[in-house]
Write an enzyme that holds these catalytic residues in place. Sequence first.
Site, short mmCIF file in Angstrom:
data_model
loop_
_atom_site.label_atom_id
_atom_site.label_comp_id
_atom_site.label_asym_id
_atom_site.label_seq_id
_atom_site.Cartn_x
_atom_site.Cartn_y
_atom_site.Cartn_z
N ASP A 1 -0.43 -7.30 1.47
CA ASP A 1 0.91 -5.61 1.41
C ASP A 1 1.54 -6.60 1.64
OD1 ASP A 1 0.60 -3.57 1.83
OD2 ASP A 1 -0.37 -3.50 3.59
N HIS B 1 0.64 -1.41 -0.08
CA HIS B 1 -0.36 0.04 -0.25
C HIS B 1 0.55 1.26 0.18
CE1 HIS B 1 0.03 0.18 4.36
NE2 HIS B 1 0.25 1.37 4.48
N SER C 1 3.96 2.11 8.48
CA SER C 1 3.37 1.38 7.43
C SER C 1 5.12 0.70 6.69
CB SER C 1 2.54 1.97 6.05
OG SER C 1 1.36 2.44 6.68
#
Length: 842
Positions: A698, A644, A792
């Site tokens: 992801d 992502h 992230s």
Amino acid sequence: MDLMDSGEKFNPRQDWDTTVQFLPASDSKHLEKTPGRRRKLWIGVGLVLSAAAVALVTGLLVWHFQLRSDVRVNKVYIGSMGINNQRFLPAYEDHRNPQFTHLAGLVSKQLKLIYSQNSVLAKHFKGSTVQAFSEGDGGDSVVAYYQSEFDVHVLQQETLDKAIESLDPAAQQGRQGRFLKRVDALNVNNVVSRAIDPRMTKKSLVERKSFNIHVSEAGVVQSPGFPDSSYPPNVYLQWRLRADPGHRVRLDFHTLILEDDCEQDFIQIYDSLAPIAPRVLTEQCGYPHDSLSFLSSGNVLLLTLITNEEKNFPGFRANYSQIPLTEQKCGGELTLEKGSFSSPFFPSNYPPKTTCVWTIEAPKEKFLKVQFNKFLLGKYSSQCLNDYVDINGQRLCGNKLKSNVVISRSNKMTIKFNSDSSHVDQGFTAEYEAYVPTNPCPGRFQCTNNLCINQTLQCDGWNDCGDSSDEDNCKCEASQMKCKNGRCKPKFWECDGFDDCGDKTDEENCLKCKPGEFSCRNNRCIPEKFKCNGKDDCSDGSDESACEKSLVLQTCSEFTFSCRSGDCISKLNPECDGEKDCEDGSDEDGCQCGTKPYRSSRIVGGEASRKGEWPWQVSLHIRGTGHVCGASVLSNRWLLTAAHCVQDNGPNKYSQADQWEVLLGLHMQSQTNEWTVRRNLRRIIAHEDYNAFTYDNDVALMELDSNVTLNQDIWPICLPSPTYDFPAGQEAWITGWGATREGGLGANILQKAEVRIINSTVCKSLMEEQVTDKMLCAGVLKGGVDACQGDSGGPLSVTGPSGRVFLAGVVSWGDGCARRNKPGVYARVTKYRRWIKENTGV
Ligand SMILES: *[C@@H]1O[C@H](CO)[C@@H](O)[C@H](O)[C@H]1NC(C)=O
Ligand SMILES: *[C@@H]1O[C@H](CO)[C@@H](O)[C@H](O)[C@H]1NC(C)=O
Ligand SMILES: *[C@@H]1O[C@H](CO)[C@@H](O)[C@H](O)[C@H]1NC(C)=O
Ligand SMILES: *[C@@H]1O[C@H](CO)[C@@H](O)[C@H](O)[C@H]1NC(C)=O
Ligand SMILES: [Ca+2]
Ligand SMILES: [Ca+2]
């Protein structure tokens, strides 16, 4: 191309192997045996052999005594002497100047005179030499730094040490001046000396040098070769730093990387021009993370570096400068109802020999309280005889307070800070507040220990008071379980093997199998004795997956490790644990990963990580924006991040490799240094099945445009095999600078937070089935309310049985920001092991 990109930096990796043995550092010269003594030794041994068992010990003592009884040693003491009624002359800085020689002669005479008044010292004294002079306190005095040598029996060294210590000013109280008077004698006010540190007299030290530096103009001092090569072996270097009269020396380290064993390589800093033990401010080795800013009490400071033959590291670089003694006077009267104060020069280390007194006075009807936010005052001693804070007569010291809050049942408070002449620390910061006795925590919750906390922290399952008083007598919410002791805890800590309640009630009623039975992963129960017998009794293989010994199994399962040969073995997580478990050794292949260069010398509670603690952590920058995501180093060419992070977002073409710049070996976002490496990307491979709605798969790979040199700051994390087990309850760490994908303020220093892996069944139910089998949940253990520690794409790091660190997950969604009561969700790396291998060869 600048230095940072060359990649040709110091690379000590091959030296870190903990199996490398250290050189013995003994200096046995003084104990060499002569033939005559050897005969006594044999007599001694003969006696021992003919004696009864009880006499054995005595015999050895006799032998020991005879062997050493006429061995003499040359004992060296380093000291300083204050001389009154002498003005310091610039000529005293040069030991070749006749004026230096003259005063040095007088000092030597004076020392002889002093020693002559003590029978022990007089008997063994050989001579003294003066190394340096400095200004004394107050201008009209000079301090001489000298070395005195004595010739003494081995067995009388302690007596000599005691005689020397009896000359200390403290020991001389009331007797001052008795030994000092003679017509041509100096007027001496202060004599302190101690035996030299044996590490400074090692024969192996081939190079000894001193440098004299004036710090009136700020400058830089660094170890030889810094930063292009490691420091030289077997040196003893001294930097004598002098400020103008009426000033302090200030020394700020920018880098300090030494061998991790202070017996081998170390620096010391002294509040003196000579290495006199009672004036040492600090000793450092390894990769320290405490405050590395130091201040002198007077106008001199000494920095020493000692190194040995092996394991030479980059060394240090420090800035020096001077500041007027009058600057930052501490203490004073505090008359506001609320305020703060701190130890002098905080967050630098406080200077030695400093006293500050604060008086607080509030309106008559109020009481006062002081809350310490940071408290580091060196080693604890029960009576606080060294450095301390005194509040209304109560002394505090050490670096852990029983309670961070001190209250006074009156409107007045006197706080005194005192540092002695050695061993400094970072000090303290404190806030004070006047309060109405009937309402000590307006609008907040009052803990039993008098701390006031935000009311929202009461009964949230976390101990915020420090004494758990905010978690007593609570009514639990739906997402919480109720402990027998009345506390509420998030449900996801139930049955994970840890006592979260404090009374173990969260771990009761968990085992579904009867005693004597083993619980299979598929919830079947089998007799305990079938576990690890080489046969799949659970029928999912889980009874053969967690065995001490590795048996070759007939059948493989999703829980057993497959060797390259195709054999499956029954040991849990056999890869890279230092033992060859597969016949072909394939479980120990490719294990140049997951090690940290320096061991922790002191466990810190805070959230900021140490430099070099997470060498696989990468910062991903978008050109023109800065840090946006984290990643992990897999090899000298490949990184793993979250898919992502690399999705196009309107005009932002994040999927394009040329939009990115990656920073490896970074600790502080604002401060790139010699060991920070910048790279461009050659390509990005996002997982082809990445689902932007569910965040399934992801993960994304990034290939650097050129190899990086692996070193202490850039090092791969180990990739777990598909069968690697990260059980619920396992401790793990998330790290990052805290930038969220949505933007927001990140941290400057790399942050870390401890989390625990959560049972996936429990997590799935908590997160309303959004969690798939290719995801893993973990919950934060402490704090983390304001900080957003995980980035992230960043790593979820788990330490395996042999101390190597494995990549369990990639920060994906839910809560990289380590919020309480909310699990974070990670891409489960074991599910992508094959995909990574196919795409990168790693
Ligand atoms: C040290 O000094 C150099 C140059 O004198 C300066 O650029 C640097 O910012 C200083 N560093 C610190 C930590 O004070
Ligand atoms: C208490 O915490 C809540 C929720 O985190 C926050 O909104 C509020 O501002 C805090 N109050 C104080 C006084 O810090
Ligand atoms: C980069 O590293 C890889 C793997 O270690 C190696 O095979 C390759 O030759 C290196 N490339 C260059 C240009 O050095
Ligand atoms: C997870 O929790 C469930 C329900 O509490 C339990 O049946 C299961 O065995 C647990 N799984 C693991 C791997 O601990
Ligand atoms: Ca709480
Ligand atoms: Ca192994």
